[in-house]
Design a protein around this motif. Structure first.
Motif, PDB file in Angstrom:
ATOM      1  N   ALA A 131       0.841  -1.194   0.000  1.00 37.79           N
ATOM      2  CA  ALA A 131       0.000   0.000   0.000  1.00 37.79           C
ATOM      3  C   ALA A 131       0.872   1.238   0.000  1.00 37.79           C
ATOM      4  N   ALA A 132       0.230   2.397  -0.294  1.00 35.83           N
ATOM      5  CA  ALA A 132       0.951   3.666  -0.299  1.00 35.83           C
ATOM      6  C   ALA A 132       0.113   4.701   0.434  1.00 35.83           C
ATOM      7  N   LEU A 133       0.799   5.586   1.172  1.00 37.30           N
ATOM      8  CA  LEU A 133       0.135   6.623   1.951  1.00 37.30           C
ATOM      9  C   LEU A 133       0.761   7.963   1.579  1.00 37.30           C
ATOM     10  N   SER A 134      -0.073   8.938   1.180  1.00 39.25           N
ATOM     11  CA  SER A 134       0.461  10.224   0.734  1.00 39.25           C
ATOM     12  C   SER A 134      -0.446  11.355   1.172  1.00 39.25           C
ATOM     13  N   ARG A 135       0.161  12.529   1.321  1.00 39.45           N
ATOM     14  CA  ARG A 135      -0.580  13.726   1.688  1.00 39.45           C
ATOM     15  C   ARG A 135      -1.062  14.425   0.424  1.00 39.45           C
ATOM     16  N   GLU A 136      -2.399  14.623   0.317  1.00 35.01           N
ATOM     17  CA  GLU A 136      -2.971  15.288  -0.842  1.00 35.01           C
ATOM     18  C   GLU A 136      -3.782  16.490  -0.385  1.00 35.01           C
ATOM     19  N   GLU A 137      -4.430  17.135  -1.325  1.00 35.64           N
ATOM     20  CA  GLU A 137      -5.104  18.401  -1.022  1.00 35.64           C
ATOM     21  C   GLU A 137      -6.171  18.243   0.054  1.00 35.64           C
ATOM     22  N   ASP A 138      -6.902  17.123   0.014  1.00 32.70           N
ATOM     23  CA  ASP A 138      -7.986  16.900   0.970  1.00 32.70           C
ATOM     24  C   ASP A 138      -7.547  16.199   2.250  1.00 32.70           C
ATOM     25  N   GLY A 139      -6.294  15.866   2.348  1.00 32.66           N
ATOM     26  CA  GLY A 139      -5.806  15.172   3.536  1.00 32.66           C
ATOM     27  C   GLY A 139      -4.941  13.971   3.166  1.00 32.66           C
ATOM     28  N   TRP A 140      -4.752  13.069   4.114  1.00 36.67           N
ATOM     29  CA  TRP A 140      -3.920  11.878   3.883  1.00 36.67           C
ATOM     30  C   TRP A 140      -4.769  10.793   3.230  1.00 36.67           C
ATOM     31  N   VAL A 141      -4.219  10.202   2.156  1.00 33.48           N
ATOM     32  CA  VAL A 141      -4.937   9.188   1.379  1.00 33.48           C
ATOM     33  C   VAL A 141      -4.110   7.908   1.354  1.00 33.48           C
ATOM     34  N   GLN A 191      -2.170   2.204  13.269  1.00 33.28           N
ATOM     35  CA  GLN A 191      -3.107   3.282  13.560  1.00 33.28           C
ATOM     36  C   GLN A 191      -2.519   4.587  13.055  1.00 33.28           C
ATOM     37  N   PHE A 192      -3.353   5.332  12.301  1.00 33.41           N
ATOM     38  CA  PHE A 192      -2.900   6.597  11.725  1.00 33.41           C
ATOM     39  C   PHE A 192      -3.130   7.717  12.729  1.00 33.41           C
ATOM     40  N   HIS A 193      -2.150   8.612  12.850  1.00 36.31           N
ATOM     41  CA  HIS A 193      -2.254   9.760  13.742  1.00 36.31           C
ATOM     42  C   HIS A 193      -1.890  11.030  12.991  1.00 36.31           C
ATOM     43  N   GLU A 194      -2.638  12.081  13.254  1.00 38.95           N
ATOM     44  CA  GLU A 194      -2.304  13.435  12.776  1.00 38.95           C
ATOM     45  C   GLU A 194      -2.704  14.385  13.890  1.00 38.95           C
ATOM     46  N   THR A 195      -1.734  14.767  14.718  1.00 41.12           N
ATOM     47  CA  THR A 195      -2.014  15.528  15.923  1.00 41.12           C
ATOM     48  C   THR A 195      -0.982  16.624  16.119  1.00 41.12           C
ATOM     49  N   GLU A 196      -1.245  17.472  17.100  1.00 42.91           N
ATOM     50  CA  GLU A 196      -0.312  18.530  17.444  1.00 42.91           C
ATOM     51  C   GLU A 196       0.817  18.016  18.333  1.00 42.91           C
ATOM     52  N   GLU A 197       0.655  16.784  18.856  1.00 35.26           N
ATOM     53  CA  GLU A 197       1.669  16.192  19.718  1.00 35.26           C
ATOM     54  C   GLU A 197       2.639  15.354  18.881  1.00 35.26           C
ATOM     55  N   PRO A 198       3.925  15.362  19.207  1.00 35.57           N
ATOM     56  CA  PRO A 198       4.880  14.519  18.473  1.00 35.57           C
ATOM     57  C   PRO A 198       4.662  13.054  18.798  1.00 35.57           C
ATOM     58  N   PRO A 199       5.257  12.131  18.018  1.00 32.35           N
ATOM     59  CA  PRO A 199       5.120  10.695  18.292  1.00 32.35           C
ATOM     60  C   PRO A 199       5.608  10.365  19.696  1.00 32.35           C
ATOM     61  N   THR A 200       4.930   9.417  20.361  1.00 36.15           N
ATOM     62  CA  THR A 200       5.330   8.978  21.683  1.00 36.15           C
ATOM     63  C   THR A 200       5.741   7.535  21.631  1.00 36.15           C
ATOM     64  N   ALA A 201       6.565   7.148  22.608  1.00 34.42           N
ATOM     65  CA  ALA A 201       7.037   5.758  22.673  1.00 34.42           C
ATOM     66  C   ALA A 201       6.498   5.112  23.929  1.00 34.42           C
ATOM     67  N   LYS A 202       5.988   3.884  23.808  1.00 32.48           N
ATOM     68  CA  LYS A 202       5.465   3.170  24.978  1.00 32.48           C
ATOM     69  C   LYS A 202       6.610   2.724  25.864  1.00 32.48           C
ATOM     70  N   GLY A 203       6.407   2.872  27.165  1.00 36.78           N
ATOM     71  CA  GLY A 203       7.371   2.375  28.134  1.00 36.78           C
ATOM     72  C   GLY A 203       6.990   0.992  28.601  1.00 36.78           C
TER      73      GLY A 203
END
Length: 621
Positions: free
Chosen positions: A54-64, A100-112
């Motif tokens: 599969a392929a994931l890319s950012r386009e005009e309407d969002g991530w596709v 799981q796809f994420h698009e947030t204001e927080e940077p990626p987190t790592a589980k402890g």
């Protein structure tokens, strides 16, 4: 960016498998390819995932996300899709792997370790171990003691990174001279007579003055006592110490596995004026104890490196895939890609072609290169002890198990395990191997506590494993697990110009090894080598040139010096490997008068392997 100008972070979080919780950042400027192929940006060792799934890319309407004509399809939130726009929190499944796809204001987190807690990386900074941290120590009750502990800590760090015995001593003496203000520091080694003789003295001009009298030598060398000697006014035995106001001699003592004490040498520290303090004496003893441990380790490492280098010199091409033919350049390119990707590798090729060299090249190019690679020939392990050899056993778990044995999987933990002739594994061993590859712990023979390991498995075979699967001699699920990446090593006869290159490579090696630098190949001998089909591949070529360099009467290797044995007619009555293997075993037994150990040497295999083959092919002796 959000409406408020806040930066958005886009990333995928792996939800399944042993690496669940791993985050994969997404780049706005490029399409992210997902699959098990080495060209993908997100590579996953999933046997039912396509190479580019599969392929994931950012386009005009969002991530596709788009399915790339995969074999098993792509789904979003459980719905199979060809193309779909994804938003924060959507689940994307490719093969049996879920993200799981994420698009947030927080940077990626790592589980402890705590599944309820998360850790956000705010800043990473290299640790500076050379700093004294005086500001931190200033508030402690005893600044002097803490400074000494810090000096010992820094000494430990330096000694841990040092593998040269001489450098170990130099580091320690330099610290002692600065810490105590000594005029002279030295290391004395113990000679065969038990006397202490100067090995390294700073300054070197004082070497003749750093000796102990006989009674003090006995106390330090034989009894392992540290001595603190003040300047003496009289006495013939003490004249060596008259040059100094104070002297301390601390032995370097080690204990063997049997508990016996042995003195490696001694550290001497001398003051021209004044007196040592009790803290100086204690500090010198502490340094001596650390140096004793580090010196033993450094000497063992030096011995291992020397033995390793000797073995490498005796084994031509130990770390080199020699060859510039088209097929070898393609193979090297694939190795470079596969080495960086996680997942199992299956190396196929004829016997003697160099499959272990391919495995070693993959290991050295991988992130595990600084960790061990353990090589195991499954065909050489008797079937009844194969499981205990691979997975370990406890003392008393079966007849003959008189002590615990750490299996090959535990020996290779965090590194690479190379399983040669993997088709010879028993079905029970195959089932256990499959569980380990799926991330499950295993139970050593006779143990009650499970063991978990992190091992990359590289398997090799000269057999047709797909035929083994059809014959139910090899598990189909294990086959697909092992062949996430599959590499084919061509036989020597298919490597075009490499034969001439290998001839020169082995000739040069064995001339140096056997001390015959002027030996050269005659033109007829070279032509004979280049015209031969080499059924034994590179291993056979290596052995032929080894014997030719040794047996050549003068400095020219003639065709008669080449141990090339034709099997008779060039017309092959069968291409079945098993049939030819049976014929070779029968011939070897015939030549040796049914002496199995000698026949095994002729065939280049282990005795246990030959006994098993004799039983397998029902050969009468």
């Amino acid at each position: 960016m959000t409406a408020t100008g806040q930066k958005l972070y886009a990333y995928l979080t792996l939800m399944t498998g042993s690496r669940a919780g791993t985050n994969y950042p997404l780049d706005l400027s490029r399409k992210a390819l997902i699959g098990r192929g080495t060209d993908c940006h997100i590579t996953i060792p999933d046997p039912i995932c396509s190479r580019v799934h599969a392929a994931l890319s950012r386009e005009e309407d969002g991530w596709v996300v788009r399915d790339c004509d995969s074999r098993n399809g792509t789904s979003v939130n459980g719905q199979k899709i060809d193309e779909a726009t994804v938003v924060d929190g959507n689940l994307i499944r490719v093969g049996s792997t879920e993200f799981q796809f994420h698009e947030t204001e927080e940077p990626p987190t790592a589980k402890g370790d705590d599944p309820q807690g998360m850790q956000t990386i705010v800043q990473d900074l290299p640790i500076a171990v050379q700093e004294s941290h005086e500001e931190a120590m200033a508030g402690l009750p005893s600044v002097e003691q803490v400074k000494e502990l810090m000096l010992l800590y820094q000494l430990c760090i330096k000694l841990l990174g040092c593998g040269d015995p001489n450098r170990v001593v130099e580091i320690a003496l330099d610290l002692l001279r600065k810490r105590t203000g000594a005029a002279v520091v030295g290391f004395l080694s113990v000679n065969d007579e038990g006397a202490l003789t100067p090995k390294l003295v700073i300054p070197q001009s004082a070497a003749g003055r750093v000796t102990l009298n006989q009674s003090l030598t006995e106390l330090v060398s034989q009894q392992g006592h540290a001595v603190w000697v003040a300047k003496q006014k009289s006495g013939q035995d003490a004249k060596q110490l008259d040059h100094f106001a104070d002297a301390v001699c601390a032995p370097l003592v080690r204990r063997s596995a049997e508990g016996e004490r042995a003195t490696l040498g001694a550290i001497h520290v001398y003051l021209e004026n004044g007196r040592f303090r009790q803290s100086d004496f204690d500090f010198i003893i502490s340094v001596a104890n650390l140096v004793a441990i580090a010196l033993v380790r450094a000497r063992e490492l030096t011995t291992l490196q020397s033995d390793y280098q000797r073995l490498v010199e005796e084994s031509p091409g130990y770390d080199d895939l020699v060859g510039e033919s088209t097929v070898m350049r393609e193979l090297k390119s694939k190795i470079a890609k596969v080495a960086k990707a996680p997942g199992c590798v299956l190396v196929r090729g004829e016997s003697g072609a160099g499959k272990e060299l391919v495995a070693r090249a993959i290991h050295h190019g991988s992130p595990r290169a600084d960790r061990p690679m353990v090589s195991v020939n499954c065909a050489a392990i008797p079937a009844d002890i194969m499981e205990s050899q691979l997975f370990g056993h406890k003392a008393g778990s079966f007849t003959g198990a008189d002590r615990d044995h750490v299996g090959y999987f535990q020996q290779a933990d965090l590194g690479t395990l190379f399983l040669d002739e993997v088709g010879e594994l028993t079905l029970e061993g195959q089932a256990k191997l499959l569980r380990i590859l799926e991330g499950h712990p295993f139970l050593p023979v006779g143990a009650t506590d499970e063991v978990s390991v992190d091992v990359r498995v590289i398997a090799a075979t000269n057999q047709d494993l797909q035929k083994y699967v059809r014959d139910r001699r090899f598990r189909e699920d294990l086959y697909y697990r092992l062949s996430v990446f599959e590499l084919h090593l061509p036989p020597l006869r298919d490597r075009d110009t490499d034969l001439a290159l290998l001839v020169d490579f082995f000739l040069d090696h064995y001339r140096r090894l056997h001390g015959r630098p002027n030996v050269k190949l005659s033109d007829p001998a070279r032509a004979k080598l280049l015209d031969y089909r080499w059924p034994g591949n590179v291993r056979q070529l290596r052995n032929v040139l080894d014997s030719a360099v040794v047996l050549a009467e003068d400095n020219t290797i003639k065709p008669s010096d080449l141990a090339l044995r034709d099997s008779g007619s060039s017309d092959l009555d069968t291409l079945n490997i098993a049939e030819w293997e049976r014929k070779l075993i029968v011939e070897a037994l015939s030549r040796t008068g049914n002496n199995v150990p000698e026949a095994a040497k002729l065939l280049g295999i282990g005795r246990a392997t030959l006994y098993r083959k004799i039983e397998q092919y029902r050969i009468d002796r």
